[in-house]
Design a protein around this motif. Structure first.
Motif, PDB file in Angstrom:
ATOM      1  N   GLY A 126       0.729  -1.113  -0.218  1.00  0.00           N
ATOM      2  CA  GLY A 126      -0.263  -0.066  -0.228  1.00  0.00           C
ATOM      3  C   GLY A 126       1.000   1.545  -0.313  1.00  0.00           C
ATOM      4  O   GLY A 126       1.898   1.100   0.674  1.00  0.00           O
ATOM      5  N   VAL A 127       0.281   2.514  -0.617  1.00  0.00           N
ATOM      6  CA  VAL A 127       1.324   3.501  -0.703  1.00  0.00           C
ATOM      7  C   VAL A 127       0.296   4.786  -0.204  1.00  0.00           C
ATOM      8  O   VAL A 127      -0.780   4.814  -0.670  1.00  0.00           O
ATOM      9  N   LEU A 128       1.046   5.555   0.700  1.00  0.00           N
ATOM     10  CA  LEU A 128      -0.010   6.472   1.016  1.00  0.00           C
ATOM     11  C   LEU A 128       1.029   7.711   0.664  1.00  0.00           C
ATOM     12  O   LEU A 128       1.488   7.976   1.180  1.00  0.00           O
ATOM     13  N   LEU A 129       0.629   8.780  -0.724  1.00  0.00           N
ATOM     14  CA  LEU A 129       1.372   9.685  -1.241  1.00  0.00           C
ATOM     15  C   LEU A 129       0.472  10.713  -0.806  1.00  0.00           C
ATOM     16  O   LEU A 129      -0.686  11.235  -0.315  1.00  0.00           O
ATOM     17  N   VAL A 130       1.472  11.879   0.258  1.00  0.00           N
ATOM     18  CA  VAL A 130       1.247  13.184   0.937  1.00  0.00           C
ATOM     19  C   VAL A 130       1.844  14.335  -0.203  1.00  0.00           C
ATOM     20  O   VAL A 130       2.928  14.389  -0.751  1.00  0.00           O
ATOM     21  N   SER A 131       0.344  14.980   0.399  1.00  0.00           N
ATOM     22  CA  SER A 131       0.937  16.402  -0.737  1.00  0.00           C
ATOM     23  C   SER A 131       0.545  17.445   0.405  1.00  0.00           C
ATOM     24  O   SER A 131      -0.126  16.761   1.049  1.00  0.00           O
ATOM     25  N   GLY A 132       0.865  18.940  -0.613  1.00  0.00           N
ATOM     26  CA  GLY A 132       0.121  19.562   0.284  1.00  0.00           C
ATOM     27  C   GLY A 132      -1.292  20.333  -0.307  1.00  0.00           C
ATOM     28  O   GLY A 132      -1.337  19.766  -1.129  1.00  0.00           O
ATOM     29  N   HIS A 133      -1.782  21.419   0.763  1.00  0.00           N
ATOM     30  CA  HIS A 133      -2.837  22.232  -0.215  1.00  0.00           C
ATOM     31  C   HIS A 133      -3.065  22.862  -1.055  1.00  0.00           C
ATOM     32  O   HIS A 133      -2.314  24.395  -1.023  1.00  0.00           O
ATOM     33  N   GLY A 193      -2.775  -3.084  -0.128  1.00  0.00           N
ATOM     34  CA  GLY A 193      -2.156  -2.998  -1.449  1.00  0.00           C
ATOM     35  C   GLY A 193      -2.522  -1.502  -2.507  1.00  0.00           C
ATOM     36  O   GLY A 193      -2.098  -1.409  -3.309  1.00  0.00           O
ATOM     37  N   GLY A 194      -3.795  -0.838  -1.891  1.00  0.00           N
ATOM     38  CA  GLY A 194      -3.768   0.720  -2.225  1.00  0.00           C
ATOM     39  C   GLY A 194      -3.570   1.858  -2.258  1.00  0.00           C
ATOM     40  O   GLY A 194      -2.796   1.494  -1.096  1.00  0.00           O
ATOM     41  N   PHE A 195      -3.232   2.272  -2.887  1.00  0.00           N
ATOM     42  CA  PHE A 195      -2.446   3.680  -2.926  1.00  0.00           C
ATOM     43  C   PHE A 195      -3.684   5.319  -2.521  1.00  0.00           C
ATOM     44  O   PHE A 195      -5.022   4.403  -3.078  1.00  0.00           O
ATOM     45  N   LEU A 196      -3.491   5.479  -1.173  1.00  0.00           N
ATOM     46  CA  LEU A 196      -4.576   6.560  -1.107  1.00  0.00           C
ATOM     47  C   LEU A 196      -3.473   7.850  -1.073  1.00  0.00           C
ATOM     48  O   LEU A 196      -2.377   8.140  -0.534  1.00  0.00           O
ATOM     49  N   TRP A 197      -4.042   8.867  -1.520  1.00  0.00           N
ATOM     50  CA  TRP A 197      -3.633  10.052  -1.615  1.00  0.00           C
ATOM     51  C   TRP A 197      -4.291  11.197  -0.238  1.00  0.00           C
ATOM     52  O   TRP A 197      -5.224  11.431  -0.439  1.00  0.00           O
ATOM     53  N   TYR A 198      -3.527  11.840   0.306  1.00  0.00           N
ATOM     54  CA  TYR A 198      -3.818  12.793   1.668  1.00  0.00           C
ATOM     55  C   TYR A 198      -2.992  13.981   1.791  1.00  0.00           C
ATOM     56  O   TYR A 198      -1.005  13.838   1.484  1.00  0.00           O
ATOM     57  N   ALA A 199      -3.525  15.406   2.362  1.00  0.00           N
ATOM     58  CA  ALA A 199      -2.540  16.170   2.224  1.00  0.00           C
ATOM     59  C   ALA A 199      -2.502  16.555   4.138  1.00  0.00           C
ATOM     60  O   ALA A 199      -4.130  16.885   3.941  1.00  0.00           O
ATOM     61  N   ILE A 222      -1.820  16.835  12.644  1.00  0.00           N
ATOM     62  CA  ILE A 222      -2.282  16.062  12.373  1.00  0.00           C
ATOM     63  C   ILE A 222      -1.388  14.892  12.229  1.00  0.00           C
ATOM     64  O   ILE A 222      -0.395  14.259  11.213  1.00  0.00           O
ATOM     65  N   THR A 223      -1.380  13.529  13.252  1.00  0.00           N
ATOM     66  CA  THR A 223      -0.536  12.118  13.150  1.00  0.00           C
ATOM     67  C   THR A 223      -0.666  11.605  11.797  1.00  0.00           C
ATOM     68  O   THR A 223       0.060  10.464  11.704  1.00  0.00           O
ATOM     69  N   ALA A 224      -1.875  11.770  11.528  1.00  0.00           N
ATOM     70  CA  ALA A 224      -2.100  10.494  10.735  1.00  0.00           C
ATOM     71  C   ALA A 224      -1.496   9.873  10.069  1.00  0.00           C
ATOM     72  O   ALA A 224      -1.406   8.198   9.961  1.00  0.00           O
ATOM     73  N   THR A 225      -0.275  10.215   9.533  1.00  0.00           N
ATOM     74  CA  THR A 225       0.526   9.964   8.436  1.00  0.00           C
ATOM     75  C   THR A 225       1.701   8.851   9.016  1.00  0.00           C
ATOM     76  O   THR A 225       1.543   7.849   8.423  1.00  0.00           O
ATOM     77  N   VAL A 237       4.804   8.444   0.729  1.00  0.00           N
ATOM     78  CA  VAL A 237       5.349   8.915  -0.820  1.00  0.00           C
ATOM     79  C   VAL A 237       5.417  10.212  -0.146  1.00  0.00           C
ATOM     80  O   VAL A 237       3.937  10.928  -1.327  1.00  0.00           O
ATOM     81  N   PRO A 238       6.099  11.099  -0.999  1.00  0.00           N
ATOM     82  CA  PRO A 238       5.251  12.825  -0.909  1.00  0.00           C
ATOM     83  C   PRO A 238       5.360  12.822  -2.965  1.00  0.00           C
ATOM     84  O   PRO A 238       5.867  12.063  -3.605  1.00  0.00           O
ATOM     85  N   TYR A 239       4.704  13.584  -2.853  1.00  0.00           N
ATOM     86  CA  TYR A 239       3.833  13.921  -4.413  1.00  0.00           C
ATOM     87  C   TYR A 239       3.944  15.527  -4.633  1.00  0.00           C
ATOM     88  O   TYR A 239       3.286  15.837  -3.312  1.00  0.00           O
ATOM     89  N   PHE A 240       4.754  15.805  -5.222  1.00  0.00           N
ATOM     90  CA  PHE A 240       5.103  17.441  -5.576  1.00  0.00           C
ATOM     91  C   PHE A 240       3.714  18.133  -7.105  1.00  0.00           C
ATOM     92  O   PHE A 240       4.193  16.758  -7.739  1.00  0.00           O
ATOM     93  N   HIS A 241       2.942  18.351  -6.889  1.00  0.00           N
ATOM     94  CA  HIS A 241       2.551  19.065  -8.499  1.00  0.00           C
ATOM     95  C   HIS A 241       2.572  20.973  -8.197  1.00  0.00           C
ATOM     96  O   HIS A 241       2.289  21.421  -7.431  1.00  0.00           O
ATOM     97  N   ARG A 242       2.595  20.814  -9.800  1.00  0.00           N
ATOM     98  CA  ARG A 242       2.695  22.546  -9.613  1.00  0.00           C
ATOM     99  C   ARG A 242       2.152  22.708 -11.274  1.00  0.00           C
ATOM    100  O   ARG A 242       2.392  21.523 -12.280  1.00  0.00           O
ATOM    101  N   ARG A 243       1.411  24.182 -11.594  1.00  0.00           N
ATOM    102  CA  ARG A 243       0.738  24.624 -12.807  1.00  0.00           C
ATOM    103  C   ARG A 243       2.710  24.996 -13.338  1.00  0.00           C
ATOM    104  O   ARG A 243       2.754  26.512 -12.326  1.00  0.00           O
ATOM    105  N   GLU A 244       2.917  25.285 -14.259  1.00  0.00           N
ATOM    106  CA  GLU A 244       3.207  26.545 -15.557  1.00  0.00           C
ATOM    107  C   GLU A 244       2.702  26.822 -16.396  1.00  0.00           C
ATOM    108  O   GLU A 244       3.266  26.295 -17.498  1.00  0.00           O
TER     109      GLU A 244
END
Length: 305
Positions: A126-133, A193-199, A222-225, A237-244
């Motif tokens: 399983g994967v917890l994808l961690v990102s920001g708002h 084994g699922g993937f879950l995205w969380y901020a 929050i301590t959920a991670t 897993v850190p997940y970063f995204h942006r627009r240019e």
């Protein structure tokens, strides 16, 4: 609790639901406007918000001063204006991601590091994808779903029509949407084994939190991670995204080594550090209007007064 894979529609016969149904009908129409027009309208909405949202603008100003003390006022004011432009465009991005088409956007997407996710999937982990708002989170969440099956964790909305509309939109591309209080379902998903995205970068009152650094200042986090990783053995897993301009950049990092440990505060601080690095790469697209440093160990802070 409701099924994470369905979005039951509230009754059209209830007059209390009619006003929000009307608003959502307008939002569905806006989601189908040409993308260039949406971006132009979004910048207009951002300008109006910057002019009218006094308390939120003040919160953003305080946050920028706390997080970038080494910069001068002129730099921070430019960033403030840019962040409200991104906020306005982000509103239209949300609508397009939920209810519109992204066919014209896909050719302008650049993805890095997705091989980490393919490897973890092959291992059955399983994967917890961690990102920001960031204001790109919904659009880039949908774009990442072109490469992996992804579920999300979210805060339920009080209005039943809005809750239905948003969940319906997200389930067009996400495999499931777990309410943030539905921890058992999230744990089962990760254990399978699922993937879950969380901020986890907002002050969630009423949740298990610790006070750890964020941009050099104490922030209730929050301590959920840590807890989800401890209970499921999932990779974080850190997940970063942006627009240019009109291009989108998705960057999937390597799984955090030696995570979780026995130290919940150290683990949570480490997550904050990863998100801080993301923010420094695209500070204009971060949600600065949130009062991130409102709670302190001694009680409510005076930062935003």
């Amino acid at each position: 609790m409701s099924d994470a894979t369905t979005a039951p529609r509230p009754s059209l016969r209830d007059p209390r639901n009619w006003p929000m149904f009307a608003v959502m009908l307008g939002a569905f129409a806006i989601a189908r406007l040409p993308w260039m027009l949406q971006r132009a309208l979004g910048r207009g909405v951002g300008w109006v918000s910057w002019r009218l949202a006094g308390s939120r603008r003040k919160a953003a100003e305080v946050n920028l001063k706390l997080c970038f003390p080494e910069k001068d006022d002129a730099w921070r004011q430019r960033l403030l204006r840019d962040s409200f432009d991104a906020l306005g465009v982000g509103i239209f991005e949300f609508a397009r991601a939920w209810w519109g088409s992204i066919a014209t956007i896909r050719p302008r997407v650049h993805v890095e590091g997705v091989e980490h996710l393919h490897r973890l999937k092959a291992e059955g982990r399983g994967v917890l994808l961690v990102s920001g708002h960031f204001m790109t989170l919904e659009m880039c969440g949908r774009l990442l779903c072109d490469h992996v099956e992804l579920a999300g964790m979210y805060r339920k909305h009080r209005n039943p029509v809005y809750e239905w509309a948003v969940k319906f939109g997200r389930l067009r591309y996400a495999t499931a949407m777990f309410a943030n209080e539905d921890i058992r379902a999230s744990v089962r998903h990760l254990k399978k084994g699922g993937f879950l995205w969380y901020a986890p970068d907002q002050d969630m009152r009423g949740k298990d939190t610790v006070f750890v650094p964020f941009f050099g200042h104490t922030a209730a986090t929050i301590t959920a991670t840590h807890q989800l990783a401890r209970m499921t053995g999932c990779a974080v897993v850190p997940y970063f995204h942006r627009r240019e301009g009109g291009d989108y950049y998705l960057k999937v990092g390597a799984p955090l080594d030696n995570f979780p440990t026995q130290d919940v505060e150290a683990d949570t601080a480490r997550v904050n550090q990863a998100i801080e690095q993301m923010v420094r790469e695209a500070p204009d697209q971060y949600l600065w209007i949130h009062r991130r440093f409102k709670r302190q160990p001694g009680g409510r802070s005076s930062y935003y007064e």
